[in-house]
Design a protein around this motif. Sequence first.
Motif, PDB file in Angstrom:
ATOM      1  N   PHE A  98      -1.940   5.678   2.427  1.00 59.92           N
ATOM      2  CA  PHE A  98      -0.588   6.007   3.364  1.00 59.92           C
ATOM      3  C   PHE A  98      -0.191   4.837   3.596  1.00 59.92           C
ATOM      4  O   PHE A  98       1.063   4.354   3.735  1.00 59.92           O
ATOM      5  CB  PHE A  98      -0.992   7.014   4.305  1.00 59.92           C
ATOM      6  N   ALA A  99      -1.046   3.842   4.250  1.00 65.73           N
ATOM      7  CA  ALA A  99      -0.451   2.594   4.476  1.00 65.73           C
ATOM      8  C   ALA A  99       0.059   1.685   3.197  1.00 65.73           C
ATOM      9  O   ALA A  99       1.211   1.107   3.380  1.00 65.73           O
ATOM     10  CB  ALA A  99      -1.863   1.807   4.923  1.00 65.73           C
ATOM     11  N   THR A 100      -0.485   1.825   1.923  1.00 69.29           N
ATOM     12  CA  THR A 100       0.159   1.190   0.953  1.00 69.29           C
ATOM     13  C   THR A 100       1.501   1.925   0.430  1.00 69.29           C
ATOM     14  O   THR A 100       2.551   1.263   0.213  1.00 69.29           O
ATOM     15  CB  THR A 100      -0.863   1.487  -0.286  1.00 69.29           C
ATOM     16  N   MET A 101       1.473   3.069   0.558  1.00 71.77           N
ATOM     17  CA  MET A 101       2.957   3.720   0.461  1.00 71.77           C
ATOM     18  C   MET A 101       4.053   3.329   1.544  1.00 71.77           C
ATOM     19  O   MET A 101       5.270   2.877   0.938  1.00 71.77           O
ATOM     20  CB  MET A 101       2.945   5.346   0.359  1.00 71.77           C
ATOM     21  N   ASN A 102       3.620   3.010   2.549  1.00 71.46           N
ATOM     22  CA  ASN A 102       4.443   2.787   3.591  1.00 71.46           C
ATOM     23  C   ASN A 102       4.740   1.206   3.461  1.00 71.46           C
ATOM     24  O   ASN A 102       6.160   0.815   3.339  1.00 71.46           O
ATOM     25  CB  ASN A 102       3.926   2.701   4.972  1.00 71.46           C
ATOM     26  N   ALA A 103       3.981   0.402   2.982  1.00 71.20           N
ATOM     27  CA  ALA A 103       4.497  -0.994   2.694  1.00 71.20           C
ATOM     28  C   ALA A 103       5.311  -1.066   1.364  1.00 71.20           C
ATOM     29  O   ALA A 103       6.228  -1.861   1.587  1.00 71.20           O
ATOM     30  CB  ALA A 103       3.079  -1.904   2.232  1.00 71.20           C
ATOM     31  N   ILE A 104       5.091  -0.313   0.314  1.00 70.62           N
ATOM     32  CA  ILE A 104       5.811  -0.227  -0.586  1.00 70.62           C
ATOM     33  C   ILE A 104       7.297   0.165  -0.250  1.00 70.62           C
ATOM     34  O   ILE A 104       8.291  -0.316  -1.067  1.00 70.62           O
ATOM     35  CB  ILE A 104       5.237   0.444  -1.923  1.00 70.62           C
ATOM     36  N   ASP A 105       7.169   1.216   0.207  1.00 76.84           N
ATOM     37  CA  ASP A 105       8.598   2.024   0.706  1.00 76.84           C
ATOM     38  C   ASP A 105       9.354   0.829   1.539  1.00 76.84           C
ATOM     39  O   ASP A 105      10.726   0.703   1.296  1.00 76.84           O
ATOM     40  CB  ASP A 105       8.324   3.069   1.589  1.00 76.84           C
ATOM     41  N   SER A 106       8.701  -0.036   2.317  1.00 76.85           N
ATOM     42  CA  SER A 106       9.653  -0.946   3.140  1.00 76.85           C
ATOM     43  C   SER A 106       9.891  -1.895   2.090  1.00 76.85           C
ATOM     44  O   SER A 106      11.126  -2.416   2.514  1.00 76.85           O
ATOM     45  CB  SER A 106       8.489  -1.278   4.189  1.00 76.85           C
ATOM     46  N   PHE A 107       9.132  -2.388   1.242  1.00 76.07           N
ATOM     47  CA  PHE A 107       9.577  -3.625   0.487  1.00 76.07           C
ATOM     48  C   PHE A 107      10.778  -3.087  -0.423  1.00 76.07           C
ATOM     49  O   PHE A 107      11.812  -3.881  -0.518  1.00 76.07           O
ATOM     50  CB  PHE A 107       8.450  -3.811  -0.524  1.00 76.07           C
ATOM     51  N   PHE A 108      10.586  -2.104  -1.038  1.00 78.24           N
ATOM     52  CA  PHE A 108      11.944  -1.355  -1.876  1.00 78.24           C
ATOM     53  C   PHE A 108      13.203  -1.192  -1.080  1.00 78.24           C
ATOM     54  O   PHE A 108      14.380  -1.324  -1.624  1.00 78.24           O
ATOM     55  CB  PHE A 108      11.390  -0.489  -2.675  1.00 78.24           C
ATOM     56  N   THR A 109      13.051  -0.520   0.278  1.00 75.91           N
ATOM     57  CA  THR A 109      14.003  -0.217   1.128  1.00 75.91           C
ATOM     58  C   THR A 109      14.834  -1.560   1.550  1.00 75.91           C
ATOM     59  O   THR A 109      16.013  -1.681   1.180  1.00 75.91           O
ATOM     60  CB  THR A 109      13.598   0.299   2.363  1.00 75.91           C
ATOM     61  N   LEU A 110      14.275  -2.569   1.768  1.00 79.92           N
ATOM     62  CA  LEU A 110      14.627  -3.738   2.133  1.00 79.92           C
ATOM     63  C   LEU A 110      15.327  -4.324   0.888  1.00 79.92           C
ATOM     64  O   LEU A 110      16.408  -4.895   1.013  1.00 79.92           O
ATOM     65  CB  LEU A 110      13.556  -4.750   2.451  1.00 79.92           C
ATOM     66  N   LEU A 111      14.800  -4.477  -0.254  1.00 80.33           N
ATOM     67  CA  LEU A 111      15.253  -5.140  -1.582  1.00 80.33           C
ATOM     68  C   LEU A 111      16.680  -4.082  -1.868  1.00 80.33           C
ATOM     69  O   LEU A 111      17.492  -4.538  -2.383  1.00 80.33           O
ATOM     70  CB  LEU A 111      14.310  -5.020  -2.588  1.00 80.33           C
ATOM     71  N   TRP A 112      16.512  -2.820  -1.723  1.00 84.50           N
ATOM     72  CA  TRP A 112      17.806  -2.110  -2.077  1.00 84.50           C
ATOM     73  C   TRP A 112      19.052  -2.345  -1.218  1.00 84.50           C
ATOM     74  O   TRP A 112      20.034  -2.323  -1.580  1.00 84.50           O
ATOM     75  CB  TRP A 112      17.426  -0.472  -2.152  1.00 84.50           C
ATOM     76  N   MET A 113      18.621  -2.410   0.145  1.00 83.14           N
ATOM     77  CA  MET A 113      19.623  -2.706   1.070  1.00 83.14           C
ATOM     78  C   MET A 113      20.235  -4.172   0.581  1.00 83.14           C
ATOM     79  O   MET A 113      21.618  -3.983   0.900  1.00 83.14           O
ATOM     80  CB  MET A 113      19.272  -2.792   2.428  1.00 83.14           C
ATOM     81  N   VAL A 114      19.591  -5.122   0.402  1.00 79.22           N
ATOM     82  CA  VAL A 114      20.285  -6.015  -0.026  1.00 79.22           C
ATOM     83  C   VAL A 114      21.205  -6.226  -1.420  1.00 79.22           C
ATOM     84  O   VAL A 114      22.308  -6.694  -1.246  1.00 79.22           O
ATOM     85  CB  VAL A 114      19.205  -7.151  -0.299  1.00 79.22           C
ATOM     86  N   CYS A 115      20.406  -5.257  -2.177  1.00 80.91           N
ATOM     87  CA  CYS A 115      21.486  -4.962  -3.419  1.00 80.91           C
ATOM     88  C   CYS A 115      22.786  -4.395  -3.239  1.00 80.91           C
ATOM     89  O   CYS A 115      23.857  -4.669  -3.815  1.00 80.91           O
ATOM     90  CB  CYS A 115      20.389  -4.122  -4.607  1.00 80.91           C
TER      91      CYS A 115
END
Length: 263
Positions: free
Chosen positions: A75-92
């Motif tokens: 669950f913690a790993t999913m949270n971290a990966i979700d946050s990373f890709f959300t941040l990356l996608w918002m920049v995109c």
Amino acid sequence: IRKAGGPMITLFLLGAAGTVLGVVVGMWVIDGKEVFGEFYRGIGGTFVATYTGGAANFNALAQGYSIDQKSPALFATMNAIDSFFTLLWMVCTFAIPRTALFLRSRKDPDSQHLLEERELISGVDEDTETIHPLDLAILTTVTAGAVWFARLTSKWSADTLTALLSDWELTIDDRGMFYILLTTIALGIAQLPGAKRFTRGSQLLGMFAMYLFLAVLGTYCNIGVVMKQGDTAIYLLQFVAILIACHGLVSFLGGALDRKSVV
């Protein structure tokens, strides 16, 4: 709302469809049923939820599938990966349309006005406001009043709806009703004549809150937590990368049907 509502809803539905497609394709590519085992459906559903409805839906689905209880580390790993890709996608989403417009304007001088319009929409000047302390006082009072009224009526509204829907055995949570009421009140206030007078400063504070949100996302990008999951983390990274790619492809292709939407 009348002017932007139709295109925004259409693009939202396209983006949601792209997310669902991305989950299906991503699970197929990495053989998710095999690599994730009992969490296969839960992971897929959770990432559909978060990329169509945000972090609240992420947690709701993860708890619904008991991922947080059965495997807190996952669950913690999913949270971290979700946050990373959300941040990356918002920049995109900020960078890709502006880059496309810049390249188009260099090739086609007639499209220069599109770039200028985009600069007016997303440039620094649009997010700059001159406000008086009295403006902040009025805005704070209106906001506090809206929150107070939503809290005051949320339990009554939830109980009333639950009673009306008793034949369907549905229960309306008063906390969820609070957010529905608060959102409705905010939209209603925005339609009032002279609303700009007592909401002056909301653009500035809203952008500041957005920057705080981005900072919070960054704090959740815990690489150490991800690395501890080994192969599972690698498969999750591949899965979410494919999901985001499909979502982006569908969203931008759909937006390309309307030049104003894509830029």
